[in-house]
Enzyme design. Structure first.
Site, short mmCIF file in Angstrom:
data_model
loop_
_atom_site.label_atom_id
_atom_site.label_comp_id
_atom_site.label_asym_id
_atom_site.label_seq_id
_atom_site.Cartn_x
_atom_site.Cartn_y
_atom_site.Cartn_z
N GLU A 134 3.77 -2.65 6.12
CA GLU A 134 2.52 -1.96 5.78
C GLU A 134 2.18 -2.17 4.31
O GLU A 134 3.07 -2.40 3.48
CB GLU A 134 2.66 -0.47 6.15
CG GLU A 134 1.48 0.42 5.85
CD GLU A 134 0.17 0.04 6.55
OE1 GLU A 134 -0.23 -1.13 6.47
OE2 GLU A 134 -0.48 0.94 7.10
N ASP A 135 0.91 -2.06 3.99
CA ASP A 135 0.48 -2.24 2.60
C ASP A 135 0.74 -0.99 1.76
O ASP A 135 1.30 -1.06 0.67
CB ASP A 135 -1.00 -2.65 2.51
CG ASP A 135 -1.94 -1.73 3.30
OD1 ASP A 135 -1.47 -0.75 3.92
OD2 ASP A 135 -3.16 -2.01 3.30
N ASP A 173 -0.33 6.43 2.27
CA ASP A 173 -1.17 7.34 1.48
C ASP A 173 -0.98 8.75 2.05
O ASP A 173 0.00 9.41 1.73
CB ASP A 173 -2.60 6.81 1.60
CG ASP A 173 -3.61 7.55 0.74
OD1 ASP A 173 -3.23 8.00 -0.34
OD2 ASP A 173 -4.77 7.67 1.15
N PHE A 222 -6.68 4.82 -6.73
CA PHE A 222 -7.16 3.93 -5.69
C PHE A 222 -6.95 2.51 -6.19
O PHE A 222 -7.44 2.13 -7.24
CB PHE A 222 -8.64 4.18 -5.37
CG PHE A 222 -9.07 3.40 -4.15
CD1 PHE A 222 -8.84 3.92 -2.88
CD2 PHE A 222 -9.64 2.14 -4.27
CE1 PHE A 222 -9.18 3.18 -1.75
CE2 PHE A 222 -9.98 1.40 -3.14
CZ PHE A 222 -9.74 1.93 -1.88
N ARG A 258 -9.32 -8.42 -1.97
CA ARG A 258 -8.04 -8.69 -1.30
C ARG A 258 -7.37 -9.91 -1.90
O ARG A 258 -6.16 -10.10 -1.78
CB ARG A 258 -8.27 -8.97 0.20
CG ARG A 258 -8.84 -7.78 0.97
CD ARG A 258 -8.80 -8.07 2.47
NE ARG A 258 -9.66 -7.20 3.24
CZ ARG A 258 -9.34 -5.98 3.67
NH1 ARG A 258 -8.17 -5.47 3.38
NH2 ARG A 258 -10.18 -5.26 4.39
#
Ligand code: 5GP
Length: 179
Positions: free
Chosen positions: A103-104, A107, A156, A169
């Site tokens: 996963e990136d 959060d 963010f 990206r």
């Protein structure tokens, strides 16, 4: 958008390309050691995690397969679960595999909490979660990845697969997004 406007939103670098490379090499080594001789499937959650998956995959030297899922979350602020819609599911039956979810970022934790529950119900031989980034301050449901490469504050962030409005990206590092 031209390149000047694009660059104006790229803030401070939070994790450099070199730091990412170093940590990915270490992670790949530990995966090589733990999963040698075992059927291994890396599952990436689109779109954000595809860059991390590609770089991790190239550093792994044991046999392994990959598959992809994509999920959309619909949450009101008070809800804690039950609202992840799987837009694209795995192509494989995972019951014969040791699965690592790649996963990136974790959060609130809601997406992964649901995906882990979903995949566990399919009885993989084992299931682990590795995440590139972790924002523990933002957690809404109790969820911890087995491995998180970088813990970051509540910014963010963009780059290295992570977007703002589908852009950014392609940055090779993680940066804060300047609004
Ligand atoms: P969670 O269910 O843990 O709240 O959501 C995880 C997803 O939200 C991530 O996979 C990612 O797509 C998105 N997300 C969370 N934080 C950030 C961030 O700082 N930057 C970007 N670009 N996406 C984020």
């Amino acid at each position: 958008m031209n390149s000047k406007e694009f660059k104006d939103h790229i803030g401070r670098v939070i994790v450099s390309e070199e730091e990412i490379k170093t940590k990915i090499k270490e992670l790949a080594k530990s995966i090589d050691a733990e999963y040698d001789g075992k059927p291994l499937l890396l599952v990436s959650i689109l779109k954000g995690a595809f860059v991390f998956l590609a770089d991790l995959l190239k550093e792994i030297s044991i046999p392994c397969e990959i598959d992809f899922m994509s999920a959309k979350s619909y949450f009101e602020s008070t809800e804690s679960s039950g609202n992840v819609q799987i837009e694209m599911d795995l192509k494989k039956d995972i019951s014969d595999y040791n699965v690592i979810i790649v996963e990136d970022i974790v959060d609130t934790g809601r997406t992964l909490a649901e995906i882990v529950a979903l995949l566990k119900a399919r009885n993989p031989k084992s299931l682990k979660v590795v995440t590139l980034l972790d924002k523990p301050e933002r957690r809404v449901v109790e969820f911890n990845a087995d491995v998180s490469l970088f813990t970051i504050p509540d910014y963010f962030v963009i780059g290295y697969g992570l977007d703002f409005g589908e852009l950014y990206r392609n940055l090779p590092y993680i940066a804060e997004f300047n609004r």
